[in-house]
Motif scaffolding. Sequence first.
Motif, PDB file in Angstrom:
ATOM      1  N   LEU A  54      -8.117 -13.356  37.458  1.00 51.27           N
ATOM      2  CA  LEU A  54      -8.011 -14.641  37.501  1.00 51.27           C
ATOM      3  C   LEU A  54      -8.059 -15.309  35.792  1.00 51.27           C
ATOM      4  CD1 LEU A  54     -10.227 -15.379  40.410  1.00 51.27           C
ATOM      5  CD2 LEU A  54      -7.418 -13.930  40.669  1.00 51.27           C
ATOM      6  N   LEU A  55      -6.800 -16.501  36.007  1.00 50.10           N
ATOM      7  CA  LEU A  55      -6.535 -17.674  34.568  1.00 50.10           C
ATOM      8  C   LEU A  55      -7.170 -18.762  35.381  1.00 50.10           C
ATOM      9  CD1 LEU A  55      -3.710 -15.773  33.339  1.00 50.10           C
ATOM     10  CD2 LEU A  55      -6.051 -14.851  32.716  1.00 50.10           C
ATOM     11  N   VAL A  56      -7.556 -19.342  34.736  1.00 42.46           N
ATOM     12  CA  VAL A  56      -7.581 -20.732  34.960  1.00 42.46           C
ATOM     13  C   VAL A  56      -7.334 -21.921  34.405  1.00 42.46           C
ATOM     14  CG1 VAL A  56     -10.145 -22.124  36.403  1.00 42.46           C
ATOM     15  CG2 VAL A  56     -10.100 -20.109  36.416  1.00 42.46           C
ATOM     16  N   ALA A  57      -6.849 -22.987  34.854  1.00 45.15           N
ATOM     17  CA  ALA A  57      -6.073 -23.547  33.859  1.00 45.15           C
ATOM     18  C   ALA A  57      -6.678 -24.844  33.932  1.00 45.15           C
ATOM     19  CB  ALA A  57      -4.956 -23.841  33.974  1.00 45.15           C
ATOM     20  N   ASN A  58      -6.946 -25.302  32.219  1.00 40.23           N
ATOM     21  CA  ASN A  58      -7.429 -26.257  32.322  1.00 40.23           C
ATOM     22  C   ASN A  58      -6.648 -27.531  32.896  1.00 40.23           C
ATOM     23  OD1 ASN A  58      -9.463 -26.106  30.211  1.00 40.23           O
ATOM     24  ND2 ASN A  58      -7.948 -25.041  29.465  1.00 40.23           N
TER      25      ASN A  58
ATOM     26  N   GLY B 218     -17.758 -18.356  25.547  1.00 39.12           N
ATOM     27  CA  GLY B 218     -17.803 -19.943  24.420  1.00 39.12           C
ATOM     28  C   GLY B 218     -16.379 -20.425  24.976  1.00 39.12           C
ATOM     29  N   GLN B 219     -15.878 -19.884  26.427  1.00 39.06           N
ATOM     30  CA  GLN B 219     -14.153 -20.881  27.147  1.00 39.06           C
ATOM     31  C   GLN B 219     -14.366 -22.509  27.243  1.00 39.06           C
ATOM     32  OE1 GLN B 219     -15.557 -17.792  28.475  1.00 39.06           O
ATOM     33  NE2 GLN B 219     -13.984 -16.294  28.616  1.00 39.06           N
ATOM     34  N   SER B 220     -13.765 -22.972  27.203  1.00 37.69           N
ATOM     35  CA  SER B 220     -13.906 -23.859  27.777  1.00 37.69           C
ATOM     36  C   SER B 220     -13.998 -23.850  29.328  1.00 37.69           C
ATOM     37  CB  SER B 220     -12.704 -25.406  27.515  1.00 37.69           C
ATOM     38  OG  SER B 220     -12.673 -25.640  26.392  1.00 37.69           O
ATOM     39  N   ARG B 221     -14.574 -24.426  30.052  1.00 37.05           N
ATOM     40  CA  ARG B 221     -14.555 -24.549  31.658  1.00 37.05           C
ATOM     41  C   ARG B 221     -14.552 -26.139  32.151  1.00 37.05           C
ATOM     42  NH1 ARG B 221     -21.158 -22.374  33.290  1.00 37.05           N
ATOM     43  NH2 ARG B 221     -20.041 -22.719  35.609  1.00 37.05           N
ATOM     44  N   PRO B 222     -13.412 -25.469  33.096  1.00 39.25           N
ATOM     45  CA  PRO B 222     -11.926 -26.711  33.914  1.00 39.25           C
ATOM     46  C   PRO B 222     -12.741 -27.272  34.695  1.00 39.25           C
ATOM     47  CG  PRO B 222     -11.206 -24.993  32.910  1.00 39.25           C
ATOM     48  CD  PRO B 222     -12.186 -24.190  32.551  1.00 39.25           C
ATOM     49  N   HIS B 223     -12.947 -28.045  35.433  1.00 37.37           N
ATOM     50  CA  HIS B 223     -13.466 -28.073  36.640  1.00 37.37           C
ATOM     51  C   HIS B 223     -13.158 -27.543  37.741  1.00 37.37           C
ATOM     52  CE1 HIS B 223     -15.224 -32.260  34.696  1.00 37.37           C
ATOM     53  NE2 HIS B 223     -13.457 -32.374  34.149  1.00 37.37           N
ATOM     54  N   VAL B 224     -12.129 -26.863  38.064  1.00 39.31           N
ATOM     55  CA  VAL B 224     -11.437 -26.325  39.185  1.00 39.31           C
ATOM     56  C   VAL B 224     -12.586 -24.812  38.984  1.00 39.31           C
ATOM     57  CG1 VAL B 224      -9.651 -24.558  37.515  1.00 39.31           C
ATOM     58  CG2 VAL B 224      -8.909 -24.982  40.310  1.00 39.31           C
ATOM     59  N   TRP B 225     -12.852 -24.347  38.406  1.00 35.48           N
ATOM     60  CA  TRP B 225     -13.793 -23.235  37.497  1.00 35.48           C
ATOM     61  C   TRP B 225     -14.706 -23.438  39.000  1.00 35.48           C
ATOM     62  CZ3 TRP B 225     -14.957 -18.649  37.916  1.00 35.48           C
ATOM     63  CH2 TRP B 225     -16.592 -18.237  37.242  1.00 35.48           C
ATOM     64  N   GLY B 226     -15.573 -24.750  38.857  1.00 32.66           N
ATOM     65  CA  GLY B 226     -16.419 -25.031  40.192  1.00 32.66           C
ATOM     66  C   GLY B 226     -16.005 -24.282  41.631  1.00 32.66           C
TER      67      GLY B 226
END
Length: 210
Positions: free
Chosen positions: A204-208, A65-73
Amino acid sequence: MFGANKVAWVLFASLLAGCSSTSFKDVKLIPDTLDIAPKSEHDVRHPDWAYGPIETMTTLKGNNGQSRPHVWGSLEDYLVQNGLDYEMVPGDYMMIRLKRKIHFNTGSTAVSSDSFFWLERLANFLSEQHGIDVVIGGHTDNTGTVSFNDNLSDQRAQQVKQALINQQVPRQLIYTRGYGEHVPACSNGDTYGQACNRRVELTLLVANNK
C-alpha cells in the motif's frame, strides 16, 4: 496522489530494498508500465527520469524515516484491528507491505476462499479512503516453463486486482506486476516451499494529503 512515474520509482526502490539478490533482467514488467519504467540499473539508482519527492504537510516520521501522511492513522487502525501484520518499506514515500499473502493452487489463478474473505474486507476499507494506492505483485513456484510462469504471475495479480475493483476500489489506484518464478519467498525444493511461492503480495502506497 502519486503520478505514474513516482509509482514506478517506488516499486523499483522497494525491489532494491527487499530483493537485493534479484537481477534486474529477471524482473518482468507488464506492458502498460514499460513506457515509464527505468531502462537500466543506472536509471534506478539515479532517477533523473522521475520527479523529486513530494512534500508533506505533516512532520511525523515512519519507522524508516518516511513522512507520515494523515491518512496513515486510519490505515494503521484498520490493519491493527483486523490482525493484518505489515512492514514499512524504506523509501521516500510511506510504503506498507502486508505480511499476509494470497496463495494459490498449482497452475491456478483462483483466489482461495480464505484469502478472499480478508481481501474483500480490505477492499471495502480501501474503497472509502483517499490517498492509498495498491501495488499487487504476482509470483509462482518453479513448476512449468519460465514463460508460462511469467504469464501466470501476471494473471494472478490481475485476478486480485479485479477482486478489488469488484468492491469499488478505483482501478486507477491499482498497479500490478508479474514476477514469475524469479523472486521466491521460500525454497522450491519441496512442496511446502512451492506452496509458499505461489502467492500475491500487496503493498500500500500512502500519498501525502495536501
